[in-house]
Enzyme design. Structure first.
Site, PDB file in Angstrom:
ATOM      1  CG  ASP A   1      18.657  73.038 -10.703  1.00 43.38           C
ATOM      2  OD1 ASP A   1      18.642  73.675 -11.771  1.00 43.38           O
ATOM      3  OD2 ASP A   1      19.685  72.893 -10.013  1.00 43.38           O
TER       4      ASP A   1
ATOM      5  CE  LYS B   1      23.197  73.568  -9.115  1.00 42.72           C
ATOM      6  NZ  LYS B   1      22.423  72.658  -9.963  1.00 42.72           N
TER       7      LYS B   1
HETATM    8  P1  NAD Z   1      26.360  64.650  -9.902  1.00 40.81           P
HETATM    9  O1  NAD Z   1      27.775  64.315 -10.159  1.00 40.81           O
HETATM   10  O2  NAD Z   1      25.990  65.470  -8.713  1.00 40.81           O
HETATM   11  O3  NAD Z   1      25.494  63.294  -9.801  1.00 40.81           O
HETATM   12  C1  NAD Z   1      25.554  62.269 -10.758  1.00 40.81           C
HETATM   13  C2  NAD Z   1      25.129  60.974 -10.066  1.00 40.81           C
HETATM   14  O4  NAD Z   1      25.047  59.960 -11.051  1.00 40.81           O
HETATM   15  C3  NAD Z   1      26.122  60.485  -9.018  1.00 40.81           C
HETATM   16  O5  NAD Z   1      25.417  60.195  -7.816  1.00 40.81           O
HETATM   17  C4  NAD Z   1      26.740  59.224  -9.644  1.00 40.81           C
HETATM   18  O6  NAD Z   1      27.049  58.249  -8.678  1.00 40.81           O
HETATM   19  C5  NAD Z   1      25.613  58.779 -10.543  1.00 40.81           C
HETATM   20  N1  NAD Z   1      26.049  57.982 -11.708  1.00 40.81           N
HETATM   21  C6  NAD Z   1      26.990  58.314 -12.613  1.00 40.81           C
HETATM   22  N2  NAD Z   1      27.046  57.380 -13.575  1.00 40.81           N
HETATM   23  C7  NAD Z   1      26.101  56.448 -13.272  1.00 40.81           C
HETATM   24  C8  NAD Z   1      25.656  55.267 -13.889  1.00 40.81           C
HETATM   25  N3  NAD Z   1      26.189  54.843 -15.048  1.00 40.81           N
HETATM   26  N4  NAD Z   1      24.665  54.552 -13.298  1.00 40.81           N
HETATM   27  C9  NAD Z   1      24.110  54.971 -12.134  1.00 40.81           C
HETATM   28  N5  NAD Z   1      24.487  56.104 -11.513  1.00 40.81           N
HETATM   29  C10 NAD Z   1      25.467  56.825 -12.073  1.00 40.81           C
HETATM   30  O7  NAD Z   1      25.859  65.351 -11.254  1.00 40.81           O
HETATM   31  P2  NAD Z   1      24.566  66.290 -11.394  1.00 40.81           P
HETATM   32  O8  NAD Z   1      24.937  67.679 -11.051  1.00 40.81           O
HETATM   33  O9  NAD Z   1      23.453  65.647 -10.689  1.00 40.81           O
HETATM   34  O10 NAD Z   1      24.353  66.264 -12.972  1.00 40.81           O
HETATM   35  C11 NAD Z   1      23.863  65.116 -13.637  1.00 40.81           C
HETATM   36  C12 NAD Z   1      23.440  65.520 -15.050  1.00 40.81           C
HETATM   37  O11 NAD Z   1      22.336  66.404 -14.968  1.00 40.81           O
HETATM   38  C13 NAD Z   1      24.519  66.272 -15.845  1.00 40.81           C
HETATM   39  O12 NAD Z   1      24.514  65.785 -17.158  1.00 40.81           O
HETATM   40  C14 NAD Z   1      24.033  67.706 -15.833  1.00 40.81           C
HETATM   41  O13 NAD Z   1      24.424  68.407 -16.991  1.00 40.81           O
HETATM   42  C15 NAD Z   1      22.523  67.494 -15.845  1.00 40.81           C
HETATM   43  N6  NAD Z   1      21.791  68.661 -15.331  1.00 40.81           N
HETATM   44  C16 NAD Z   1      20.799  69.178 -16.109  1.00 40.81           C
HETATM   45  C17 NAD Z   1      20.064  70.255 -15.675  1.00 40.81           C
HETATM   46  C18 NAD Z   1      19.005  70.834 -16.556  1.00 40.81           C
HETATM   47  O14 NAD Z   1      18.596  71.981 -16.287  1.00 40.81           O
HETATM   48  N7  NAD Z   1      18.514  70.117 -17.544  1.00 40.81           N
HETATM   49  C19 NAD Z   1      20.309  70.809 -14.399  1.00 40.81           C
HETATM   50  C20 NAD Z   1      21.306  70.235 -13.598  1.00 40.81           C
HETATM   51  C21 NAD Z   1      22.051  69.155 -14.085  1.00 40.81           C
END
Ligand code: NAD
Length: 302
Positions: free
Chosen positions: A125, A89
């Protein structure tokens, strides 16, 4: 003497005048994505010929930094556009001719359209979360909101929250530098004040915010658990989760049980597809039909 060639196409009984679109999803781990099915079913319902291909970078042996190769190939072979997901992305930005300002400000693109202006990047998004939020939590207070998770989804959601009127955004992430960087980016965009909250202070903070948006992977089938102590959830709070596999995460279930208004991650997943479909085809999809199809897919365990 003038020779008039017969209009072969008009005479061809198999001629098909329906609009046709070839699109795809570029990324890794994309096998289980429901997005291809959502697009193809909507294309069928619109009377189009619509094919949505998965272009898995691992299978292709192409790294995220080389995603431009996939863009070039897709453009040359007549794709209308591509959705882009993890891990490309951000790396895709370098390969675009133009970037929608809403996507540029958050430094990530999930939709690329090939057209007369070249390859143009968008972030649905962001628009998808905003639309899901307005639909699913109408009229909730948005003066002060806590965002937990400042990764890819968190960045899109943070800016979307300013689109729906949030005035003060508090950001928490296990990686504090990420929270700081996102808070700074939102502040610089100039539509909300921001602050960073330590992950140890999240529960306390929930007493003094209108809503919580959760954007870490916690609660996904592969990362089970709840990201905040259930006792910190209360009826004066609304809670939005972006995790959508499953829809009823531990957070969603606990927040409902404690009387909070709740939005699950399904709406964002559908509306990012709704907005991408419009970008690819120029045709307004039927969002209600796509929501219903999504519910069917989830119920069938897709
Ligand atoms: P990512 O890895 O880019 O970011 C996750 C972030 O969460 C990181 O910055 C990490 O440090 C932080 N993190 C992880 N565990 C943590 C905790 N216990 N406490 C605090 N911070 C914590 O991941 P992403 O791409 O942002 O995806 C995150 C979630 O969003 C995934 O479950 C993904 O499936 C979901 N998502 C949903 C949609 C949708 O359309 N509904 C779209 C994109 C992503």
């Amino acid at each position: 003497m003038t020779l008039t060639l017969p209009d072969v196409a008009a005479a061809d009984p198999a001629r098909d005048d329906r609009a046709s679109h070839l699109v795809g999803l570029v990324g890794t781990g994309i096998g289980p994505s429901l997005t291809p099915a959502l697009h193809e079913r909507e294309g069928d319902a619109q009377g189009m010929r619509y094919l949505y291909r998965r272009l898995d970078l691992d299978v292709l042996g192409i790294g995220a930094a080389e995603v431009g190769r996939v863009l070039d190939a897709a453009r040359l072979t007549g794709f209308s556009g591509l959705n882009v997901t993890h891990p490309a992305k951000q790396t895709v930005l370098a390969h675009l001719d133009r970037i929608d300002p809403d996507a540029a400000v958050l430094g990530a693109v999930n939709t690329v359209v090939f057209g007369p202006d070249g390859a143009v990047g968008h972030n649905t998004d962001r628009s998808g979360f905003a639309r899901s939020f307005r639909r699913g939590l109408p009229g909730v207070p948005v003066d002060r909101v806590l965002l937990l998770g400042a990764g890819g989804a968190g960045a899109a959601v943070a800016h979307a929250l300013t689109d729906v009127g949030v005035r003060e955004l508090l950001v928490a992430d296990a990686d504090r530098a990420r929270a700081e960087a996102l808070a700074a980016a939102v502040r610089e965009a100039g539509r909300a004040t921001t602050a960073v909250v330590g992950t140890g202070d999240v529960e306390d903070t929930l007493r003094r915010v209108d809503g919580l948006v959760h954007a870490t992977p916690t609660g996904m089938a592969a990362h089970p658990g709840i990201p905040v102590a259930p006792d910190a959830l209360h009826p004066g709070l609304w809670v939005a989760d972006v995790v959508y596999r499953p829809l009823a995460t531990a957070l969603v279930t606990a927040a409902r049980a404690r009387g909070a208004r709740v939005l699950d991650g399904g709406g964002m997943a559908v509306f990012q597809a709704v907005d991408a479909f419009r970008h690819f085809t120029g045709v307004e999809p039927d969002a209600g039909r796509m929501l219903a199809h999504f519910a069917e897919l989830v119920a069938a365990g897709a």
